[in-house]
Design an enzyme around this catalytic site. Structure first.
Site, PDB file in Angstrom:
ATOM      1  N   TYR A 107     -64.724 -50.451 -24.185  1.00  0.00           N
ATOM      2  CA  TYR A 107     -64.534 -49.061 -24.798  1.00  0.00           C
ATOM      3  C   TYR A 107     -64.166 -48.295 -24.004  1.00  0.00           C
ATOM      4  CZ  TYR A 107     -69.471 -48.617 -23.394  1.00  0.00           C
ATOM      5  OH  TYR A 107     -70.653 -48.755 -22.513  1.00  0.00           O
ATOM      6  N   LYS A 108     -63.682 -48.702 -22.487  1.00  0.00           N
ATOM      7  CA  LYS A 108     -63.001 -47.746 -21.580  1.00  0.00           C
ATOM      8  C   LYS A 108     -61.470 -47.865 -21.716  1.00  0.00           C
ATOM      9  CE  LYS A 108     -67.581 -47.896 -19.341  1.00  0.00           C
ATOM     10  NZ  LYS A 108     -68.515 -48.303 -18.512  1.00  0.00           N
ATOM     11  N   ASP A 128     -68.918 -57.357 -12.488  1.00  0.00           N
ATOM     12  CA  ASP A 128     -68.765 -56.125 -13.444  1.00  0.00           C
ATOM     13  C   ASP A 128     -67.322 -55.701 -13.702  1.00  0.00           C
ATOM     14  OD1 ASP A 128     -68.797 -54.018 -15.353  1.00  0.00           O
ATOM     15  OD2 ASP A 128     -70.929 -54.031 -15.085  1.00  0.00           O
ATOM     16  N   ARG A 178     -65.973 -36.534 -12.386  1.00  0.00           N
ATOM     17  CA  ARG A 178     -64.957 -37.928 -12.551  1.00  0.00           C
ATOM     18  C   ARG A 178     -63.674 -37.472 -13.322  1.00  0.00           C
ATOM     19  NH1 ARG A 178     -67.528 -43.541 -14.064  1.00  0.00           N
ATOM     20  NH2 ARG A 178     -67.746 -42.011 -15.749  1.00  0.00           N
ATOM     21  N   PHE A 194     -73.752 -49.520 -11.267  1.00  0.00           N
ATOM     22  CA  PHE A 194     -74.043 -48.847 -12.236  1.00  0.00           C
ATOM     23  C   PHE A 194     -75.568 -49.188 -12.787  1.00  0.00           C
ATOM     24  CE2 PHE A 194     -73.765 -48.133 -16.978  1.00  0.00           C
ATOM     25  CZ  PHE A 194     -72.659 -46.945 -16.994  1.00  0.00           C
TER      26      PHE A 194
END
Ligand SMILES: *Cc1c(COP(=O)(O)O)cnc(C)c1O
Length: 427
Positions: free
Chosen positions: A243-244, A218, A392, A141
């Site tokens: 927050y995912k 991560d 995605r 990322f």
């Protein structure tokens, strides 16, 4: 590719593989997690939300939880801090005892994932003095790469990038080929944000440990979607986003995990009073708190932290094994339908075919991916776009239905055929 579905169907007498919408509805009817959908807002909206991997939906209880903090601020003022101050650790214990595999006390919430990467990478490098190399992968990322690069520059290390296959992401052969005793730190993503590939945390951690390197994992795309074997794999350090799949709300504070066996070797560089061994002694000298608590820095964002709790409680209640299993079934539906209906019309599949080799999102490639995503959003089907040509689909087991997965593929096929016929609406 369809292993999980076949297992699922075999018990239900479904013999064909072409999945109809009725089949998807039957999967919904039998879904043991279906009841959790009603705990999210809006519960009966027709939106097909396929971006649980970017911003999880709002739990029904979140507004009231935040309101309760506001009322305590109003009624109790500073007295409320007696409890608020524990929140980063209390929430870390909920996460670590039932959603990821950790021991209570080894996770704290606070700051963003990027800042936590800075703290943990700096600490790892300082704990391995004299070593000159850091490693990450080509598909990491962006924020992980930026932070790692900045710390390497600051500390004079060379950053080596493993060039990996985008679908499979990092294999043990990839990592073994570039490890040696000059490597201080390795930064890896447990689930690759691009392809959704799930890395072998235990094996990659073991390889790094053999040469004395520290791995910073991560787990932003894996926490809440698959089992994250921090304790059982002997992982050193992990940071992740809430927050995912944890549904903590926009910009919700991230978290940090330290393996207790290595925690006190790792001195993070931002010395704040919340990370002090005796915060309220107001001493002139900094003395780090024991374990992961030293990763706290300043006053935590109580309103945002409070909003994380309802999502954590729902996931903990559903159980990570059940969530992982449904995530595999949902992505099996997506991958199977994509192979049947989308590959013939110009899409590629950029996600591992085997359910155990991926997290909870599926990535597709199409030359007009950007336009397709815009077209879908206009119809309230919400995927996300990753330049230059990927999109995605990120179902979340706690609230996504099998019919949502079916509808998303159907909408994509329609949109791509419409565009191919030249009926492209003005964007
Ligand atoms: C979402 C995500 C982040 C987010 O970082 P923040 O600093 O919390 O915005 C970091 N790393 C990965 C792999 C992510 O998926």
């Amino acid at each position: 590719m369809i292993d999980v579905l076949i297992t699922w169907w075999s018990g239900r007498g479904v013999t064909h593989v072409g999945l109809t919408r009725e089949d998807a509805r039957a999967l919904d009817d039998e879904d043991p997690l279906a009841m959790y959908r009603k705990y999210f807002v809006p519960a009966h909206d027709s939106t097909v939300y396929m971006d649980g991997n970017s911003l999880g939906r709002m739990p029904l209880a979140a507004p009231e939880t935040v309101n309760a903090v506001l009322r305590r601020w109003q009624d109790d003022q500073i007295i409320a801090w007696r409890e608020w101050i524990k929140l980063p650790i209390v929430l870390g214990d909920v996460l670590g005892s039932s959603i990821v595999d950790a021991t209570p006390g080894d996770i704290v919430f606070g700051d963003s994932t990027s800042v936590n990467l800075y703290k943990t990478i700096s600490a790892a490098i300082a704990a391995r003095p004299g070593r000159g190399r850091a490693i990450t992968s080509s598909d990491i990322f962006p924020t992980d790469r930026y932070v790692l690069e900045s710390v390497c520059r600051e500390r004079g290390l060379t950053l080596d990038t493993l060039s990996v296959d985008v679908v499979r992401s990092v294999t043990s052969d990839d990592l073994a080929a570039c490890l040696d005793t000059d490597v201080a730190v390795v930064v890896l993503s447990h689930v690759a944000y691009l392809s959704g590939a799930l890395l072998d945390m235990a094996e990659l951690s073991r390889l790094a440990r053999e040469v004395g390197a520290i791995v910073v994992w991560d787990v932003s795309h894996s926490a809440g979607s698959v089992r994250v074997p921090l304790r059982s794999s002997g992982a050193d350090v992990a940071v992740g986003c809430s927050y995912k799949y944890l549904n903590g709300g926009p910009g919700a504070p991230a978290f940090t995990y330290l393996n207790p066996g290595i925690a006190d070797e790792l001195q993070q560089p931002i010395w704040g009073w919340f990370g002090h061994a005796q915060q309220f002694a107001m001493s002139d000298e900094y003395q780090p708190a024991f374990g992961v608590r030293q990763h706290l820095v300043g006053a935590p964002s109580i309103l945002s932290l409070a909003a994380i709790e309802p999502g954590l409680r729902l996931l903990a209640d559903a159980g990570i094994e059940a969530l992982e299993r449904k995530g595999q079934q949902l992505t099996d539906v997506l991958v199977t339908l994509a192979a049947d209906l989308l590959e013939p019309v110009g899409f590629g599949i950029v996600t591992p075919g085997q359910a155990e080799a991926r997290g909870s999102h599926v990535t597709l490639r199409h030359s007009r991916a950007k336009e397709l995503v815009k077209a879908l959003i206009r119809q309230r089907v919400i995927p996300d776009f990753r330049p230059p040509d990927m999109l995605r689909l990120g179902p979340a087991a706690i609230y996504t239905r099998f019919t949502d997965a079916w509808d998303a593929i159907d909408a994509l096929r329609d949109a791509s055929l419409t565009q191919r016929q030249g009926h492209v609406p003005a964007l």
